[in-house]
Scaffold this motif. Structure first.
Motif, PDB file in Angstrom:
ATOM      1  N   PHE A 218       0.839  -1.206   0.000  1.00  0.00           N
ATOM      2  CA  PHE A 218       0.000   0.000   0.000  1.00  0.00           C
ATOM      3  C   PHE A 218       0.875   1.258   0.000  1.00  0.00           C
ATOM      4  N   GLY A 219       1.979   1.195   0.763  1.00  0.00           N
ATOM      5  CA  GLY A 219       2.900   2.321   0.783  1.00  0.00           C
ATOM      6  C   GLY A 219       3.544   2.565  -0.563  1.00  0.00           C
ATOM      7  N   LEU A 220       3.926   1.497  -1.246  1.00  0.00           N
ATOM      8  CA  LEU A 220       4.552   1.655  -2.557  1.00  0.00           C
ATOM      9  C   LEU A 220       3.572   2.247  -3.566  1.00  0.00           C
ATOM     10  N   GLY A 223       3.392   5.852  -2.788  1.00  0.00           N
ATOM     11  CA  GLY A 223       4.585   6.558  -3.247  1.00  0.00           C
ATOM     12  C   GLY A 223       4.565   6.810  -4.746  1.00  0.00           C
ATOM     13  N   LEU A 224       4.108   5.812  -5.516  1.00  0.00           N
ATOM     14  CA  LEU A 224       4.010   5.979  -6.972  1.00  0.00           C
ATOM     15  C   LEU A 224       2.955   7.021  -7.327  1.00  0.00           C
ATOM     16  N   GLY A 225       1.833   6.993  -6.610  1.00  0.00           N
ATOM     17  CA  GLY A 225       0.775   7.964  -6.870  1.00  0.00           C
ATOM     18  C   GLY A 225       1.159   9.381  -6.472  1.00  0.00           C
ATOM     19  N   THR A 226       2.101   9.499  -5.540  1.00  0.00           N
ATOM     20  CA  THR A 226       2.536  10.816  -5.074  1.00  0.00           C
ATOM     21  C   THR A 226       3.324  11.573  -6.133  1.00  0.00           C
ATOM     22  N   LEU A 337       0.986   3.101  10.464  1.00  0.00           N
ATOM     23  CA  LEU A 337       0.709   4.410   9.880  1.00  0.00           C
ATOM     24  C   LEU A 337       1.999   5.171   9.591  1.00  0.00           C
ATOM     25  N   GLY A 338       2.959   5.104  10.524  1.00  0.00           N
ATOM     26  CA  GLY A 338       4.229   5.782  10.308  1.00  0.00           C
ATOM     27  C   GLY A 338       5.001   5.193   9.143  1.00  0.00           C
ATOM     28  N   THR A 339       5.014   3.869   9.055  1.00  0.00           N
ATOM     29  CA  THR A 339       5.716   3.200   7.954  1.00  0.00           C
ATOM     30  C   THR A 339       5.063   3.525   6.619  1.00  0.00           C
ATOM     31  N   TYR A 340       3.749   3.460   6.582  1.00  0.00           N
ATOM     32  CA  TYR A 340       2.998   3.777   5.366  1.00  0.00           C
ATOM     33  C   TYR A 340       3.264   5.210   4.911  1.00  0.00           C
ATOM     34  N   SER A 341       3.238   6.163   5.843  1.00  0.00           N
ATOM     35  CA  SER A 341       3.434   7.570   5.504  1.00  0.00           C
ATOM     36  C   SER A 341       4.834   7.837   4.972  1.00  0.00           C
ATOM     37  N   ALA A 342       5.807   7.021   5.393  1.00  0.00           N
ATOM     38  CA  ALA A 342       7.181   7.225   4.940  1.00  0.00           C
ATOM     39  C   ALA A 342       7.301   7.076   3.426  1.00  0.00           C
ATOM     40  N   PHE A 343       6.447   6.260   2.827  1.00  0.00           N
ATOM     41  CA  PHE A 343       6.497   6.094   1.373  1.00  0.00           C
ATOM     42  C   PHE A 343       6.096   7.377   0.655  1.00  0.00           C
ATOM     43  N   LEU A 344       5.181   8.155   1.240  1.00  0.00           N
ATOM     44  CA  LEU A 344       4.830   9.448   0.662  1.00  0.00           C
ATOM     45  C   LEU A 344       6.038  10.387   0.711  1.00  0.00           C
ATOM     46  N   VAL A 375       2.060   6.591 -12.330  1.00  0.00           N
ATOM     47  CA  VAL A 375       0.754   6.422 -11.681  1.00  0.00           C
ATOM     48  C   VAL A 375       0.045   5.193 -12.249  1.00  0.00           C
ATOM     49  N   LEU A 376       0.198   4.951 -13.538  1.00  0.00           N
ATOM     50  CA  LEU A 376      -0.394   3.742 -14.133  1.00  0.00           C
ATOM     51  C   LEU A 376       0.215   2.482 -13.536  1.00  0.00           C
ATOM     52  N   LEU A 377       1.474   2.531 -13.161  1.00  0.00           N
ATOM     53  CA  LEU A 377       2.100   1.394 -12.492  1.00  0.00           C
ATOM     54  C   LEU A 377       1.422   1.131 -11.147  1.00  0.00           C
ATOM     55  N   ALA A 378       1.072   2.208 -10.434  1.00  0.00           N
ATOM     56  CA  ALA A 378       0.327   2.052  -9.186  1.00  0.00           C
ATOM     57  C   ALA A 378      -1.048   1.440  -9.451  1.00  0.00           C
ATOM     58  N   VAL A 379      -1.692   1.846 -10.542  1.00  0.00           N
ATOM     59  CA  VAL A 379      -2.986   1.270 -10.921  1.00  0.00           C
ATOM     60  C   VAL A 379      -2.846  -0.235 -11.139  1.00  0.00           C
ATOM     61  N   ALA A 380      -1.779  -0.642 -11.822  1.00  0.00           N
ATOM     62  CA  ALA A 380      -1.552  -2.070 -12.060  1.00  0.00           C
ATOM     63  C   ALA A 380      -1.373  -2.824 -10.744  1.00  0.00           C
ATOM     64  N   MET A 381      -0.675  -2.217  -9.790  1.00  0.00           N
ATOM     65  CA  MET A 381      -0.514  -2.846  -8.482  1.00  0.00           C
ATOM     66  C   MET A 381      -1.864  -3.060  -7.801  1.00  0.00           C
ATOM     67  N   LEU A 382      -2.733  -2.045  -7.861  1.00  0.00           N
ATOM     68  CA  LEU A 382      -4.032  -2.146  -7.191  1.00  0.00           C
ATOM     69  C   LEU A 382      -4.923  -3.184  -7.866  1.00  0.00           C
ATOM     70  N   LEU A 383      -4.855  -3.275  -9.180  1.00  0.00           N
ATOM     71  CA  LEU A 383      -5.633  -4.299  -9.878  1.00  0.00           C
ATOM     72  C   LEU A 383      -5.209  -5.695  -9.426  1.00  0.00           C
ATOM     73  N   ARG A 384      -3.924  -5.854  -9.186  1.00  0.00           N
ATOM     74  CA  ARG A 384      -3.437  -7.142  -8.680  1.00  0.00           C
ATOM     75  C   ARG A 384      -3.918  -7.379  -7.249  1.00  0.00           C
TER      76      ARG A 384
END
Length: 397
Positions: A218-220, A223-226, A337-344, A375-384
């Motif tokens: 989720f963090g990755l 990060g890609l969407g950011t 939450l802290g670990t997740y936010s670090a990706f941003l 961002v499309l790479l992030a979309v592919a991750m979510l589809l998976r």
């Protein structure tokens, strides 16, 4: 009691702790447009060092994010927020000290750098602690609402901070914004000290390695969407200048308006449809906005693309954040939450130098195409992730 009144009360309880996030990010925004000029013009250092002074804070935030979550789990979010506010206040103290010794440029620069470290740690502690505090006050079903309000406080404070910092600097020098930072830290510390603490669970916590293994997808994706946000915030002014257009600031304003409007209006969709589906649609909208900017023949189309990008990016953090924190038990949610936010933080930190290298070898608008592809790479991750066999919904107890 009507649902309207119930929602109003929930929001009031959330805002009572998210106010500390606002104080924190106003402290972050105030020096942004002031310190580079002070380092370059008053102290006489290069533009590279002027930019590096700003970047030190982002690095400190990135490094301290996971620790802020673990401390919130162990000590409680109230104490972590109070520690964060102290760190923010120290950045103001050190800024004043740097101004007083500006005739000794090396010492002044060192004091500014130390202040940026304190501010970076203060940002991660205050923001993570405030969010976890709000989640504990209103319960896990309102996690999306808490994270959404936290984001509104963040971007509103940043939007106010930069121009206000310039105004205060014109009238009082560095002491102008530094005194305000110190005042907010003192007021915030006093307010936090008067609020009841959240009882810390005595249950055993998930080891950090396991937290990371459950949160990183989720963090990755976050990060890609950011990246879309990063290339607009960093390069939209240069993009307008490369085409001899004016009005870059308006594009940034529209990005912020799209971001805040969607957060306020549609955050309930995360609970209703699920974080993965909402973030998937959001990232697709962000991608379209970036493509519009890439191919825009006129400033107003860039403005439209910026608004669309802000609207798309708006729900990505809370939507994926909800999915991330529910993968761990409550007593480890601060660490998650802290670990997740670090990706941003990582995404924003990498955007500038990587996109800068791309611009050096291609045309300016190419960074928006590249960001859309990321961002499309992030979309592919979510589809998976949306496949039934992927990522169990419930945390291990």
């Amino acid at each position: 009691m009507s649902s309207v009144v119930s929602n109003a009360q929930l929001n009031k309880r959330i805002i009572s702790v998210i106010i500390f996030t606002f104080f924190c990010y106003l402290s972050v925004g105030l020096p942004l447009a002031v310190l580079p000029g002070f380092v370059h013009n008053q102290l006489g250092y290069s533009s590279f060092l002027a930019g590096l002074i700003i970047s030190i804070q982002y690095f400190a935030t990135l490094v301290s994010r996971p620790q802020s979550g673990r401390l919130a789990d162990m000590l409680g979010p109230k104490r972590v927020v109070m520690l964060g506010l102290i760190c923010c206040g120290m950045s103001g103290v050190l800024s004043i000290a740097a101004m007083l010794v500006q005739t000794l440029p090396a010492i002044s620069l060192l004091l500014l750098a130390l202040g940026r470290v304190f501010l970076g740690v203060g940002e991660s502690f205050t923001s993570t602690g405030s969010t976890l505090w709000g989640m504990n006050i209103v319960g896990p079903l309102q996690t999306a609402r808490v994270i959404s309000w936290n984001g509104v406080a963040t971007y509103l404070a940043m939007a106010i901070g930069a121009p206000l910092g310039v105004l205060l600097n014109q009238g009082f020098g560095l002491a102008g914004f530094a005194m305000l930072i110190m005042a907010m830290a003192l007021v915030g510390f006093w307010m936090a000290s008067r609020k009841p603490a959240i009882k810390v669970s005595a249950a055993s916590r998930v080891p950090f390695q396991q937290v990371f293994s459950r949160v990183w997808p989720f963090g990755l994706a976050l990060g890609l969407g950011t990246i879309g946000f990063g290339v607009i915030a960093t390069f939209i002014t240069l993009y307008f200048a490369s085409r001899d257009w004016s009005g870059a600031a308006f594009a940034l304003t529209l990005f912020s308006l799209g971001f805040i409007a969607i957060r306020l209006i549609f955050s309930s969709y995360i609970t209703r449809f699920g974080g993965l589906k909402v973030s998937l649609v959001s990232l697709l909208i962000e991608c379209v906005g970036l493509l519009v900017i890439w191919q825009a023949p006129s400033p107003w189309l860039v403005d439209a693309g910026a608004f669309m990008t802000g609207a798309g990016f708006s729900l990505v953090f809370p939507a994926l954040g909800v999915e991330a924190v529910k993968r761990v038990p409550q007593q480890s949610q601060g660490s998650a939450l802290g670990t997740y936010s670090a990706f941003l933080d990582m995404g924003l930190g990498l955007t500038g130098p990587v996109a800068g290298l791309l611009i050096a070898h291609t045309e300016m608008q190419s960074v928006y195409l590249a960001a859309a592809l990321v961002v499309l790479l992030a979309v592919a991750m979510l589809l998976r992730m949306l496949r039934p066999s992927q990522l169990a919904e419930q945390p291990e107890q």
